[in-house]
Design an enzyme around this catalytic site. Structure first.
Site, PDB file in Angstrom:
ATOM      1  N   HIS A   1       0.550  -1.127   0.215  1.00 15.86           N
ATOM      2  CA  HIS A   1      -0.310   0.035  -0.049  1.00 15.86           C
ATOM      3  C   HIS A   1       0.972   1.296   0.242  1.00 15.86           C
ATOM      4  CE1 HIS A   1      -3.478   1.892  -0.048  1.00 15.86           C
ATOM      5  NE2 HIS A   1      -4.905   1.428   0.794  1.00 15.86           N
ATOM      6  N   CYS A   2       1.859   1.066   0.249  1.00 14.50           N
ATOM      7  CA  CYS A   2       3.312   2.471   0.132  1.00 14.50           C
ATOM      8  C   CYS A   2       3.518   2.436  -1.236  1.00 14.50           C
ATOM      9  CB  CYS A   2       4.338   1.985   1.235  1.00 14.50           C
ATOM     10  SG  CYS A   2       5.434   0.760   0.081  1.00 14.50           S
TER      11      CYS A   2
END
Length: 534
Positions: A140-141
Site C-alpha cells: 500500500h505504500c
C-alpha cells in the site's frame, strides 16, 4: 528517485508480526479464449517484461535511510527479477472456491520482501471448469486504489489478441539503480529533523480545522467548536455542515488482531444494484454501503452482539484522476512515474442500528450525503497531516504500538469499506478472459478485524472480504448476508414481470448473454473462505 511521503511511509511503519499492509486482487480467468487455449507462467512473464514500463510501482524498490532516521526513498530498478516475483501453483482437487480461498488467504497473510520491489503475482491453476486465477498483491505504500487499477489496465487488453506495446528506450540515468549516497541521506535526515517541528505545527493547524471529522478526536468535547475556531483563524468563515456522531461502538471484530487471515469472495449482478438505485433515486454507492451495513447487522445479530449505536466506517477517497474504463495506456499519474498514495478518507456511520430495510437505506444515504458535504469543505490532506506529525525516526517503533493500543482501548472506526468503479466491458490477460475481479484490502488493530472491498466489472459487483479469524471466525457467512441484504432491497420493489434486472448468476462464471433465459431469485452471489497466517 524520490522520497516517500509521510502517508506512504506510514503504511510501512504500521506493519508488524500481526499486520501486513498490502492491497491485492483475485482475477478469475477463462484461458480457453486465449490463442493457445492456456495461460502459462511463461506467457505471463513475457507480458510483464513487455509492459513493466507502464506500471512504475512494479519496478520500484526501497532505499532505506540508515538507522531509520528519515523516510525511505523510491529507487527505479530496471533489472527486476521477475522470476522472484511471479509464482505458480495448482489447487488440490476439487479446485473449488474453498481451495482457492485457502491459497489466497495464506499468501495474503504474508508480508512482502522489502529487499525487492514490493509486489507478488501468483498464477493459480486447477480451478473447476478449466479456469485459473491470478492473485496479485502490491504494498500500500506504493499504490492506492486508482494506481492499482492503472497497473491492471496496463496488463489487460480489450480483446483476446494481446496488443503490442513498444518499450521506450531506457534513459542512461536509469541504466543502473541510482542509490542515494549515505552522506546525502544523512544530510536530508538532519535537515528534516530541523524543519519537522515546523511542519508538524502546520499539520496540526490544518488538522484542527477538521477535528470534528477525524476518528477518535471527533468524540472529544467541543471538537466542532475547535474546528470552527481554527477555520476562523485561518480566514475560512464558512459554516461547517452538520455531521452525525462518529463514535464507533465496540464489536467482536474490533480489538487486537492476530497474524492469521480469512478471505471470502463473492459476486452479484450489478444490474440489481442499479435497479435499486434508480428506484430510490440514489447512487449505486449508496446501495453498496447499505448492503454492507445490512450484512454486518445480520452477522452481529446472529452473534448476539449488535450495538445500539451505528457502526462507523472509513471510506477511502481517491484524490487523483481515474484511468479510462478500457485497457490501453496509463493515466498521466502513471505515465510520469509517480508511485504512492493520493487518498483521503470519509468517515460515516452505517445505520446498523436501524431495523427496517427501507429506513436503513434512507439513513445510509443521508449519512453519506452529510459525509460528502463535510468532506467537500475539509482539508483533504488530513490523513497526510496526521501522519506528518510523527517524526520519521520514531514512526517505525511508535506506530505498531499506537495501533495496538487503539485496538485495546477502543475503535477509531469499526471497519474499512471501499467501492472501486471498474471497466464495463470484458478484458483479457494474455488472451484469457477475465470473468471476475475481487479486490482485497487491509485489516489492522485500529481499523477493525474485517475489511470489505468491492469492484464493478462487466456487469458484476465483485466482493473481496478480508478478516482476522480470531475476531470474525466465520467470514464466509458475510457473503450470504450480502445476498440476503440485496434480496431484502429487491423485496421493497414491485416484482414486475418486465423486470429487466436478472436475479441470478452462477458462481464465478461469465455474465449471461442477453439472449439467455432469465432466472428468478436464484442465489446470485458466490462465496469462498479459508484462513492463512504470516
Amino acid at each position: 528517485m524520490r522520497q516517500l511521503t509521510a502517508l506512504d511511509a506510514q503504511f510501512l511503519s504500521v506493519e508488524s508480526a500481526t499486520t501486513a499492509t498490502h492491497v491485492a486482487g483475485v482475477a478469475i480467468l477463462d484461458p480457453s479464449t486465449s490463442p493457445s487455449g492456456a495461460l502459462t507462467r511463461e506467457a505471463l512473464l513475457a507480458l510483464l517484461r513487455e509492459r513493466l514500463h507502464l506500471a512504475p510501482p512494479l519496478r520500484m524498490r526501497l532505499a532505506d535511510v540508515p538507522f531509520g532516521l528519515d523516510r525511505p526513498y523510491w529507487l527505479d530498478d530496471p533489472d527486476v527479477d521477475l522470476d522472484a516475483h511471479v509464482h505458480e501453483t495448482t489447487l488440490p482437487a476439487p479446485g473449488g472456491e474453498r481451495e482457492l480461498a485457502a491459497y489466497v488467504a495464506g499468501v495474503h497473510a504474508r508480508r512482502l520482501d522489502r529487499a525487492r520491489p514490493l509486489w507478488e503475482a501468483h498464477l493459480i491453476h486447477g480451478l473447476e471448469g478449466g479456469r485459473c486465477a491470478l492473485y496479485t498483491k502490491v504494498h500500500h505504500c506504493a499504490i492506492d486504489g486508482v494506481s492499482g487499477s492503472e497497473i491492471l489496465t496496463a496488463l489487460l487488453d480489450p480483446s483476446p489478441q494481446p496488443r503490442r506495446v513498444e518499450a521506450p528506450p531506457v534513459p542512461p540515468a536509469l541504466a543502473s539503480p541510482q542509490v542515494p549516497g549515505l552522506l546525502a541521506m544523512l544530510a536530508g535526515a538532519i535537515t528534516r529533523s530541523i524543519v519537522q517541528p515546523v511542519e508538524a505545527l502546520c499539520s496540526l493547524a490544518r488538522t484542527a480545522a477538521d477535528l470534528d471529522a477525524i476518528p477518535v478526536v471527533a468524540a472529544l468535547p467541543d471538537a466542532r467548536l475547535v474546528a470552527q475556531a481554527a477555520r476562523a483563524l485561518a480566514g475560512d468563515a464558512r459554516p461547517l455542515p452538520e455531521t452525525p456522531p462518529l463514535v464507533a461502538p465496540r464489536t467482536p471484530f474490533n480489538g487486537p488482531i492476530s497474524g492469521e487471515r480469512e478471505v471470502a469472495l463473492g459476486s452479484m449482478p450489478l444490474a440489481e444494484v442499479r435497479r435499486v438505485a434508480r428506484a430510490f433515486g440514489m447512487g449505486p454507492n449508496d446501495v453498496v454501503m447499505t448492503l454492507c451495513a445490512s450484512a454486518l447487522r445480520r452477522w452481529l445479530l446472529a452473534h448476539d452482539a449488535l450495538p445500539d449505536r451505528p457502526l462507523v466506517a472509513a471510506v477511502p477517497v481517491a484524490l487523483r484522476s481515474r484511468p479510462s474504463a478500457g485497457a490501453g495506456g496509463p493515466s498521466p499519474d502513471a505515465a510520469d512515474g509517480r508511485v504512492g498514495n493520493r487518498i483521503s478518507a470519509m468517515i460515516t456511520p452505517l445505520a446498523t442500528d436501524v431495523a427496517s430495510p427501507g429506513e436503513r437505506l434512507a439513513s445510509v444515504r443521508s449519512a453519506l450525503a452529510a459525509a460528502k458535504r463535510r468532506f467537500a469543505v475539509s482539508h483533504r490532506t488530513w490523513l497526510d497531516d496526521v501522519c506528518a506529525m510523527v517524526p520519521s525516526a520514531f514512526a517505525a517503533l511508535a506506530t505498531p504500538m499506537v495501533f495496538r493500543l487503539a485496538g485495546v482501548a477502543g475503535a477509531g472506526v469499526n471497519l474499512i469499506v471501499s467501492n472501486v468503479p471498474g471497466p464495463r466491458l470484458p478484458l483479457y490477460l494474455c488472451g484469457a478472459r477475465m470473468l471476475a475481479y475481487h479486490p482485497l484490502s487491509v485489516v489492522t488493530d485500529a481499523t477493525g478485524g474485517i475489511s470489505i472491498t468491492c469492484a464493478s466489472y462487466d456487469g458484476r459487483l465483485d466482493f473481496g472480504i478480508v478478516a482476522c479469524p480470531s475476531r470474525l471466525p466465520d467470514v464466509r457467512s458475510m457473503i450470504g448476508h450480502l445476498r440476503e441484504a440485496m434480496d431484502e432491497l429487491l423485496a421493497l420493489l414491485d416484482d414486475s414481470p418486465d423486470d429487466p434486472a436478472p436475479h441470478g448468476d452462477a458462481p464465478l462464471t461469465p455474465p449471461r448473454e442477453e439472449h439467455e433465459p432469465r432466472q428468478r431469485r436464484a442465489p446470485a452471489i458466490s462465496s469462498a473462505t479459508a484462513s492463512g497466517s504470516m
